[in-house]
Write a protein that holds these residues in place. Sequence first.
Motif, short mmCIF file in Angstrom:
data_model
loop_
_atom_site.label_atom_id
_atom_site.label_comp_id
_atom_site.label_asym_id
_atom_site.label_seq_id
_atom_site.Cartn_x
_atom_site.Cartn_y
_atom_site.Cartn_z
N LEU A 136 73.02 2.37 -53.34
CA LEU A 136 72.64 1.43 -54.38
C LEU A 136 71.64 2.03 -55.35
CD1 LEU A 136 72.22 -1.70 -52.09
CD2 LEU A 136 74.18 -1.13 -53.55
N VAL A 137 70.54 2.55 -54.82
CA VAL A 137 69.48 3.14 -55.64
C VAL A 137 68.57 3.94 -54.72
CG1 VAL A 137 67.91 1.15 -55.47
CG2 VAL A 137 67.79 2.63 -57.47
N GLY A 138 68.01 5.02 -55.21
CA GLY A 138 67.11 5.83 -54.41
C GLY A 138 66.03 6.44 -55.26
N THR A 139 65.01 6.97 -54.60
CA THR A 139 63.90 7.59 -55.30
C THR A 139 63.26 8.62 -54.40
OG1 THR A 139 61.88 7.13 -56.54
CG2 THR A 139 62.22 5.85 -54.55
N GLU A 140 62.46 9.48 -54.98
CA GLU A 140 61.72 10.48 -54.22
C GLU A 140 60.30 9.97 -54.02
OE1 GLU A 140 63.16 13.26 -52.96
OE2 GLU A 140 64.91 12.30 -53.83
N SER A 141 59.98 9.54 -52.82
CA SER A 141 58.65 9.04 -52.51
C SER A 141 58.26 9.44 -51.09
CB SER A 141 58.60 7.52 -52.63
OG SER A 141 58.83 7.12 -53.94
N ARG A 142 56.95 9.55 -50.88
CA ARG A 142 56.45 9.85 -49.55
C ARG A 142 55.48 8.75 -49.13
NH1 ARG A 142 55.79 15.64 -51.58
NH2 ARG A 142 57.79 16.50 -50.99
N GLY A 143 55.32 8.56 -47.84
CA GLY A 143 54.36 7.59 -47.34
C GLY A 143 55.06 6.40 -46.71
N PRO A 144 54.27 5.34 -46.40
CA PRO A 144 54.85 4.15 -45.79
C PRO A 144 55.94 3.54 -46.66
CG PRO A 144 52.46 4.07 -45.71
CD PRO A 144 52.83 5.25 -46.57
N LEU A 145 56.90 2.93 -46.01
CA LEU A 145 58.02 2.28 -46.69
C LEU A 145 58.20 0.90 -46.10
CD1 LEU A 145 60.40 2.71 -48.70
CD2 LEU A 145 61.73 3.52 -46.77
N GLU A 146 58.23 -0.13 -46.96
CA GLU A 146 58.40 -1.51 -46.52
C GLU A 146 59.72 -2.04 -47.06
OE1 GLU A 146 53.65 -2.60 -46.82
OE2 GLU A 146 55.04 -3.41 -48.31
N LEU A 147 60.41 -2.87 -46.29
CA LEU A 147 61.64 -3.52 -46.72
C LEU A 147 61.42 -5.02 -46.69
CD1 LEU A 147 64.63 -3.13 -47.52
CD2 LEU A 147 65.19 -3.36 -45.10
N TRP A 148 61.68 -5.70 -47.81
CA TRP A 148 61.41 -7.12 -47.95
C TRP A 148 62.69 -7.87 -48.33
CZ3 TRP A 148 56.36 -9.15 -47.71
CH2 TRP A 148 55.34 -8.21 -47.64
N SER A 149 62.79 -9.10 -47.88
CA SER A 149 63.84 -10.01 -48.32
C SER A 149 63.17 -11.10 -49.15
CB SER A 149 64.54 -10.62 -47.11
OG SER A 149 65.48 -11.58 -47.52
N TRP A 150 63.65 -11.32 -50.37
CA TRP A 150 63.04 -12.28 -51.28
C TRP A 150 64.02 -13.39 -51.61
CZ3 TRP A 150 58.73 -11.82 -54.99
CH2 TRP A 150 57.84 -10.78 -54.67
N THR A 151 63.49 -14.60 -51.76
CA THR A 151 64.22 -15.74 -52.30
C THR A 151 63.34 -16.35 -53.38
OG1 THR A 151 65.26 -16.20 -50.16
CG2 THR A 151 65.24 -18.00 -51.78
N LEU A 152 63.87 -16.48 -54.59
CA LEU A 152 63.15 -17.14 -55.68
C LEU A 152 64.02 -18.28 -56.21
CD1 LEU A 152 61.59 -14.29 -57.90
CD2 LEU A 152 60.36 -16.03 -56.61
N MET A 153 63.47 -19.45 -56.20
CA MET A 153 64.20 -20.61 -56.68
C MET A 153 64.19 -20.61 -58.22
SD MET A 153 65.11 -21.69 -53.83
CE MET A 153 65.90 -23.24 -54.19
N PRO A 154 65.14 -21.33 -58.85
CA PRO A 154 65.19 -21.37 -60.31
C PRO A 154 63.84 -21.76 -60.91
CG PRO A 154 67.14 -22.40 -59.38
CD PRO A 154 66.21 -22.12 -58.23
#
Length: 190
Positions: free
Chosen positions: A101-119
């Motif tokens: 989908l998408v990638g980047t070059e980064s080092r260090g901690p990595l967090e994965l989040w699930s978001w829901t935003l209502m209208p």
Amino acid sequence: MSDLDQLTQSLARNLKRWRGERAFTLDALAARSGVSRGMIIQIEQARTNPSVGTTVKLADALGISITTLLDYERGSRVRVVPVGQTVRMWSTEAGSSTLLLVGTESRGPLELWSWTLMPGESSESDPHPDGTTELLHVSAGDLTLVVDGTAHPVAEGASAAFEANVPHAYRNDGDVTLEMTMAVSIPPAR
């Protein structure tokens, strides 16, 4: 210029650049990657379009993501990857597949989040430490990503990457619930 020509030119330019940054000779990169010196020369001269396997071997040998090696849209703090520009890495007749989908070059901690935003809802964020990168993928609805005061539309199915060391916000300006997955790469503490 066709998409394939643009990708071939981008790969040639990026391979030369990253090989130079790593100070790898042609022979050194060939030994590290298992890709022949002749093939590397052809790729760097944009005379061939290598297989996905060859491209992955080169990216691995350089210590970068395949996204970085193929990327031809560098320069902006924000990179939106439209649905049609994702890269299918493999698939089977039974329906299994992977999609970069998408990638980047980064080092260090990595967090994965699930978001829901209502209208009509939004969430604002202060700048994170320098070197912090966020990746996101919108699975439902349309996101308005605001980075350093500039709005970037990210449609359902699209992805984006940006440096998060500036003020940024996530807005649902639509009339359906927004669902997205976000990864945050934080630089190591010094």
